[in-house]
Write a protein that holds these residues in place. Sequence first.
Motif, PDB file in Angstrom:
ATOM      1  N   SER A 109       0.805  -1.216   0.000  1.00 14.86           N
ATOM      2  CA  SER A 109       0.000   0.000   0.000  1.00 14.86           C
ATOM      3  C   SER A 109       0.839   1.268   0.000  1.00 14.86           C
ATOM      4  O   SER A 109       0.576   2.197  -0.760  1.00 14.86           O
ATOM      5  N   PHE A 110       1.858   1.318   0.853  1.00 16.31           N
ATOM      6  CA  PHE A 110       2.624   2.543   1.045  1.00 16.31           C
ATOM      7  C   PHE A 110       3.823   2.656   0.115  1.00 16.31           C
ATOM      8  O   PHE A 110       4.392   3.732  -0.027  1.00 16.31           O
ATOM      9  N   GLY A 111       4.229   1.564  -0.491  1.00 12.96           N
ATOM     10  CA  GLY A 111       5.390   1.598  -1.367  1.00 12.96           C
ATOM     11  C   GLY A 111       6.690   1.445  -0.591  1.00 12.96           C
ATOM     12  O   GLY A 111       6.698   1.168   0.610  1.00 12.96           O
ATOM     13  N   LYS A 112       7.802   1.638  -1.276  1.00 13.82           N
ATOM     14  CA  LYS A 112       9.121   1.463  -0.675  1.00 13.82           C
ATOM     15  C   LYS A 112       9.350   2.491   0.427  1.00 13.82           C
ATOM     16  O   LYS A 112       9.156   3.686   0.228  1.00 13.82           O
ATOM     17  N   PRO A 113       9.782   2.050   1.617  1.00  9.83           N
ATOM     18  CA  PRO A 113      10.029   2.998   2.710  1.00  9.83           C
ATOM     19  C   PRO A 113      11.276   3.833   2.459  1.00  9.83           C
ATOM     20  O   PRO A 113      12.170   3.432   1.708  1.00  9.83           O
ATOM     21  N   ASN A 114      11.342   4.987   3.095  1.00 13.40           N
ATOM     22  CA  ASN A 114      12.517   5.854   2.969  1.00 13.40           C
ATOM     23  C   ASN A 114      13.680   5.361   3.802  1.00 13.40           C
ATOM     24  O   ASN A 114      14.839   5.646   3.498  1.00 13.40           O
ATOM     25  N   SER A 115      13.393   4.627   4.869  1.00 11.57           N
ATOM     26  CA  SER A 115      14.468   4.065   5.686  1.00 11.57           C
ATOM     27  C   SER A 115      13.980   2.820   6.403  1.00 11.57           C
ATOM     28  O   SER A 115      12.777   2.591   6.558  1.00 11.57           O
ATOM     29  N   LYS A 116      14.947   2.028   6.833  1.00  5.62           N
ATOM     30  CA  LYS A 116      14.671   0.769   7.517  1.00  5.62           C
ATOM     31  C   LYS A 116      15.733   0.589   8.591  1.00  5.62           C
ATOM     32  O   LYS A 116      16.923   0.795   8.338  1.00  5.62           O
ATOM     33  N   SER A 117      15.331   0.239   9.803  1.00  3.31           N
ATOM     34  CA  SER A 117      16.298   0.069  10.884  1.00  3.31           C
ATOM     35  C   SER A 117      15.806  -0.980  11.866  1.00  3.31           C
ATOM     36  O   SER A 117      14.614  -1.304  11.921  1.00  3.31           O
ATOM     37  N   ARG A 118      16.736  -1.505  12.649  1.00  3.60           N
ATOM     38  CA  ARG A 118      16.402  -2.497  13.668  1.00  3.60           C
ATOM     39  C   ARG A 118      16.200  -1.785  15.004  1.00  3.60           C
ATOM     40  O   ARG A 118      16.994  -0.922  15.379  1.00  3.60           O
ATOM     41  N   VAL A 119      15.135  -2.129  15.706  1.00  2.00           N
ATOM     42  CA  VAL A 119      14.855  -1.528  17.006  1.00  2.00           C
ATOM     43  C   VAL A 119      14.671  -2.630  18.034  1.00  2.00           C
ATOM     44  O   VAL A 119      14.329  -3.762  17.700  1.00  2.00           O
ATOM     45  N   THR A 120      14.908  -2.295  19.287  1.00  2.00           N
ATOM     46  CA  THR A 120      14.758  -3.257  20.376  1.00  2.00           C
ATOM     47  C   THR A 120      13.467  -2.994  21.123  1.00  2.00           C
ATOM     48  O   THR A 120      13.168  -1.858  21.488  1.00  2.00           O
ATOM     49  N   VAL A 121      12.695  -4.040  21.329  1.00  2.00           N
ATOM     50  CA  VAL A 121      11.439  -3.923  22.058  1.00  2.00           C
ATOM     51  C   VAL A 121      11.719  -4.170  23.530  1.00  2.00           C
ATOM     52  O   VAL A 121      12.101  -5.268  23.925  1.00  2.00           O
ATOM     53  N   ASN A 122      11.561  -3.147  24.351  1.00  2.00           N
ATOM     54  CA  ASN A 122      11.831  -3.278  25.780  1.00  2.00           C
ATOM     55  C   ASN A 122      10.785  -4.145  26.474  1.00  2.00           C
ATOM     56  O   ASN A 122       9.664  -4.298  25.999  1.00  2.00           O
ATOM     57  N   ASN A 123      11.151  -4.673  27.635  1.00  3.54           N
ATOM     58  CA  ASN A 123      10.250  -5.479  28.472  1.00  3.54           C
ATOM     59  C   ASN A 123       9.714  -6.710  27.753  1.00  3.54           C
ATOM     60  O   ASN A 123       8.600  -7.150  27.998  1.00  3.54           O
ATOM     61  N   SER A 124      10.497  -7.244  26.811  1.00  2.78           N
ATOM     62  CA  SER A 124      10.024  -8.413  26.065  1.00  2.78           C
ATOM     63  C   SER A 124      11.165  -9.381  25.795  1.00  2.78           C
ATOM     64  O   SER A 124      11.156 -10.070  24.786  1.00  2.78           O
ATOM     65  N   GLY A 125      12.147  -9.418  26.679  1.00  2.00           N
ATOM     66  CA  GLY A 125      13.291 -10.266  26.434  1.00  2.00           C
ATOM     67  C   GLY A 125      14.175  -9.708  25.343  1.00  2.00           C
ATOM     68  O   GLY A 125      14.912 -10.440  24.694  1.00  2.00           O
ATOM     69  N   LYS A 126      14.092  -8.369  25.139  1.00  2.00           N
ATOM     70  CA  LYS A 126      14.915  -7.680  24.144  1.00  2.00           C
ATOM     71  C   LYS A 126      14.726  -8.241  22.739  1.00  2.00           C
ATOM     72  O   LYS A 126      15.679  -8.471  22.002  1.00  2.00           O
ATOM     73  N   LYS A 127      13.484  -8.465  22.349  1.00  2.00           N
ATOM     74  CA  LYS A 127      13.210  -8.917  20.996  1.00  2.00           C
ATOM     75  C   LYS A 127      13.522  -7.805  20.003  1.00  2.00           C
ATOM     76  O   LYS A 127      13.319  -6.635  20.289  1.00  2.00           O
ATOM     77  N   ALA A 128      13.999  -8.187  18.833  1.00  2.06           N
ATOM     78  CA  ALA A 128      14.348  -7.207  17.805  1.00  2.06           C
ATOM     79  C   ALA A 128      13.208  -7.076  16.807  1.00  2.06           C
ATOM     80  O   ALA A 128      12.692  -8.069  16.298  1.00  2.06           O
ATOM     81  N   ALA A 129      12.800  -5.852  16.561  1.00  4.64           N
ATOM     82  CA  ALA A 129      11.779  -5.567  15.557  1.00  4.64           C
ATOM     83  C   ALA A 129      12.421  -4.727  14.453  1.00  4.64           C
ATOM     84  O   ALA A 129      13.517  -4.193  14.619  1.00  4.64           O
ATOM     85  N   ILE A 130      11.735  -4.628  13.328  1.00  3.94           N
ATOM     86  CA  ILE A 130      12.218  -3.826  12.211  1.00  3.94           C
ATOM     87  C   ILE A 130      11.299  -2.623  12.043  1.00  3.94           C
ATOM     88  O   ILE A 130      10.079  -2.765  11.984  1.00  3.94           O
ATOM     89  N   GLN A 131      11.901  -1.441  11.990  1.00  8.43           N
ATOM     90  CA  GLN A 131      11.124  -0.220  11.807  1.00  8.43           C
ATOM     91  C   GLN A 131      11.296   0.312  10.385  1.00  8.43           C
ATOM     92  O   GLN A 131      12.411   0.441   9.892  1.00  8.43           O
ATOM     93  N   TYR A 132      10.176   0.596   9.730  1.00  7.26           N
ATOM     94  CA  TYR A 132      10.176   1.237   8.421  1.00  7.26           C
ATOM     95  C   TYR A 132       9.622   2.648   8.590  1.00  7.26           C
ATOM     96  O   TYR A 132       8.755   2.886   9.433  1.00  7.26           O
ATOM     97  N   SER A 133      10.111   3.577   7.775  1.00 10.74           N
ATOM     98  CA  SER A 133       9.575   4.940   7.821  1.00 10.74           C
ATOM     99  C   SER A 133       9.313   5.452   6.414  1.00 10.74           C
ATOM    100  O   SER A 133      10.019   5.103   5.467  1.00 10.74           O
ATOM    101  N   TRP A 134       8.269   6.270   6.301  1.00 10.58           N
ATOM    102  CA  TRP A 134       7.873   6.883   5.025  1.00 10.58           C
ATOM    103  C   TRP A 134       7.718   8.384   5.226  1.00 10.58           C
ATOM    104  O   TRP A 134       7.250   8.837   6.274  1.00 10.58           O
ATOM    105  N   THR A 135       8.093   9.150   4.211  1.00  8.98           N
ATOM    106  CA  THR A 135       7.938  10.607   4.275  1.00  8.98           C
ATOM    107  C   THR A 135       6.998  11.138   3.194  1.00  8.98           C
ATOM    108  O   THR A 135       6.756  12.344   3.136  1.00  8.98           O
ATOM    109  N   ASN A 136       6.481  10.254   2.336  1.00 11.61           N
ATOM    110  CA  ASN A 136       5.558  10.693   1.281  1.00 11.61           C
ATOM    111  C   ASN A 136       4.139  10.796   1.841  1.00 11.61           C
ATOM    112  O   ASN A 136       3.250  10.013   1.538  1.00 11.61           O
TER     113      ASN A 136
END
Length: 200
Positions: free
Chosen positions: A69-96
Amino acid sequence: MILLTTMSLAACGHSSEKTPNKSESQKTAQSFRVSSNGSAIGRADYNRIETGNVTSPKNGTSKNVILTSFGKPNSKSRVTVNNSGKKAAIQYSWTNLKTSFKASALTVEFLNGHAIGKGYIEASIKNRRYISKNRLNNVQKGETYTQVVKTLGVPDAESLTGHGNVSARNVTYATGKNGRALSLMFAGDKLTSKMQTVVK
């Protein structure tokens, strides 16, 4: 580039929410494609994103639906989810984003291919609106997010993780041209704190 290194989830217990069935997922994908389909993203598109919990991410909108739906993101990074055994999530961002959205970027965090968090970042200073102190004093702890928005309007910035009773939401309202703002914290859809802050 927008890069967030951590995201906080106030609680991540088991949720009673049901996992959407196949037909429901197909309807969600269709509604996104009709609404956005890679064009400028609006607030309605943002509101359609469902967030799951760390323990049940499948309740969140699928990554494939959002990327289609949103198309290719402008950036992609790995983030840590606190209080969950430090699970790693992926963050996408869009500026359009559509001008009417009044934000500079939209972010979505994914775990196991499903959204567990979302948010948007303040528009540039010249495009911000300012809330008076008197109006801010009208919101009280214990009020729901919907009640606060009814009083103050949509926030200038927002970050939401989780869903339902185990959700955590942080919203910001600009109060002055020098970057002053009020940060409101919600836990399980109830306002728990108000704090003065500064945004750039």
